[in-house]
Design a protein around this motif. Sequence first.
Motif, short mmCIF file in Angstrom:
data_model
loop_
_atom_site.label_atom_id
_atom_site.label_comp_id
_atom_site.label_asym_id
_atom_site.label_seq_id
_atom_site.Cartn_x
_atom_site.Cartn_y
_atom_site.Cartn_z
N ALA A 14 0.81 -1.22 0.00
CA ALA A 14 0.00 0.00 0.00
C ALA A 14 0.85 1.27 0.00
CB ALA A 14 -0.93 0.00 1.21
N LEU A 15 2.03 1.24 0.63
CA LEU A 15 2.82 2.47 0.79
C LEU A 15 4.27 2.34 0.36
CD1 LEU A 15 0.86 2.63 3.83
CD2 LEU A 15 1.52 4.91 3.08
N GLY A 16 4.62 1.20 -0.20
CA GLY A 16 6.01 0.95 -0.54
C GLY A 16 6.61 1.88 -1.56
N PRO A 45 7.35 -17.00 0.77
CA PRO A 45 7.24 -15.99 -0.31
C PRO A 45 7.00 -14.58 0.22
CG PRO A 45 5.99 -17.94 -0.87
CD PRO A 45 6.39 -18.10 0.55
N LEU A 46 6.19 -14.46 1.27
CA LEU A 46 5.94 -13.15 1.88
C LEU A 46 7.23 -12.59 2.48
CD1 LEU A 46 2.58 -13.88 3.74
CD2 LEU A 46 2.86 -12.49 1.69
N LEU A 47 7.94 -13.43 3.22
CA LEU A 47 9.17 -13.00 3.86
C LEU A 47 10.22 -12.60 2.84
CD1 LEU A 47 10.77 -12.64 6.48
CD2 LEU A 47 11.42 -15.07 6.32
N ALA A 48 10.35 -13.39 1.77
CA ALA A 48 11.32 -13.07 0.72
C ALA A 48 10.99 -11.75 0.06
CB ALA A 48 11.36 -14.20 -0.31
N GLY A 49 9.70 -11.51 -0.20
CA GLY A 49 9.30 -10.26 -0.84
C GLY A 49 9.58 -9.05 0.02
N LEU A 68 13.25 -4.41 1.33
CA LEU A 68 14.06 -3.67 2.29
C LEU A 68 15.51 -3.51 1.84
CD1 LEU A 68 12.74 -5.14 5.67
CD2 LEU A 68 12.30 -2.86 4.73
N PHE A 69 16.02 -4.48 1.10
CA PHE A 69 17.44 -4.48 0.77
C PHE A 69 17.74 -4.27 -0.71
CE2 PHE A 69 17.13 -6.92 4.73
CZ PHE A 69 18.06 -6.23 5.51
N SER A 70 16.78 -3.72 -1.43
CA SER A 70 17.01 -3.43 -2.85
C SER A 70 16.41 -2.07 -3.19
CB SER A 70 16.41 -4.52 -3.73
OG SER A 70 14.99 -4.51 -3.63
N ARG A 71 16.56 -1.67 -4.43
CA ARG A 71 15.96 -0.41 -4.85
C ARG A 71 14.45 -0.50 -4.76
NH1 ARG A 71 18.73 1.23 -10.46
NH2 ARG A 71 18.27 -0.96 -10.89
N ARG A 72 13.83 0.63 -4.47
CA ARG A 72 12.42 0.66 -4.11
C ARG A 72 11.52 0.02 -5.17
NH1 ARG A 72 9.87 3.87 -0.15
NH2 ARG A 72 11.83 4.98 0.13
N LYS A 95 12.18 -2.15 -7.71
CA LYS A 95 12.39 -3.58 -7.88
C LYS A 95 11.88 -4.35 -6.66
CE LYS A 95 16.00 -6.82 -9.33
NZ LYS A 95 17.44 -6.95 -9.66
N GLY A 96 12.15 -3.81 -5.47
CA GLY A 96 11.71 -4.46 -4.24
C GLY A 96 10.19 -4.47 -4.11
#
Length: 336
Positions: free
Chosen positions: A17-19, A139-143, A148-152, A154-155
């Motif tokens: 929703a806010l990413g 899958p939720l955790l990986a996403g 958190l650790f990539s460009r906004r 792509k993440g």
Amino acid sequence: MDSVTQLTLGAAVAVAALGQKPGSKVKVALAGAVLGTLPDLDVLIDYGDVVSNMVLHRTESHALFYQTLISPVLAWLAALCCNQRSYYRHWLLATWLILITHTGIDAMTVYGTQFGLPFTNTPFAVGSMFIIDPLYTLPLLAGVLWYLFSRRGKGYRANSAGIVLSSAYLVWSFAAQQYVTGIAIHNAQQQLRDQQQILVTPAPLNTILWRIVVMTEQGYAEGFYSLFDSSDQIEFTLIAQDTSLKQRYADVKAVQQLSWFSRGFYTLAQQGDILLLTDLRMGQEGSYAFQFEVDPSNHRAVIQQPMRRDAATALPWLWQRMWGVQLPSPYLAASR
């Protein structure tokens, strides 16, 4: 579902929703995780006895009506903590979605979620998901971690993909349950002429191996079926019970509560002056999650028995049985 799954789902929904909005990615994910955990804090409420605590878990805090009422306040707090007050509407949507998805996946388990309050206290339970299932959570955790650790950008796409995969797994679990239910009904009709009710739920940590409970006039039967079994024949273990005990002690509060909450999938056994009251839906024969010692004269408090756990025996059995190896239930085998 378990706490790790709920906080991960909450974080994933908040990111969805806010990413893509300006602000701290960590704060958005953390706020979503906290919101995703809030409904389960009702476990801190003491309703007076262990059976009441069980049947009144997942009540008002999981009710869609009350979640909708509280969402504006929680959304304002989340927007404030994340320094995103200008995106309050987005947080309002995110908060509401986090709360109702929490309730939604809880309702997919067999426990019972009273999400219709205050209009109905029916404990809804699909029963197609075990309370802990890594294939749903990972899958939720990986996403979320990818976000958190990539460009906004792509993440954000990775997080959305995680939600889609986990949602597809929920659909799969329901489809698999319906398939196994058809097989279970056919076997029960052939083998158990006095069968009354049938319950089909997944064995721990997967949706390949399924546990079947059949209530009968003489007690109940338990069987297992794997999607990798070479035959559709289910071998049932019959457990005879004095079914007259249910009628004799129908007025005992704890019996009334569990009879209603379990939708009839419970059993009573007499042990001297004490009744052993068991919820047959969670666990398996010889190892149940909810088993209570009840004094029908109310001279002593209800006591919950600890669940019998033997991971060294149960996990190897689970792995082999899941892949179609025909093995007896581990706790039954150990007791013989």
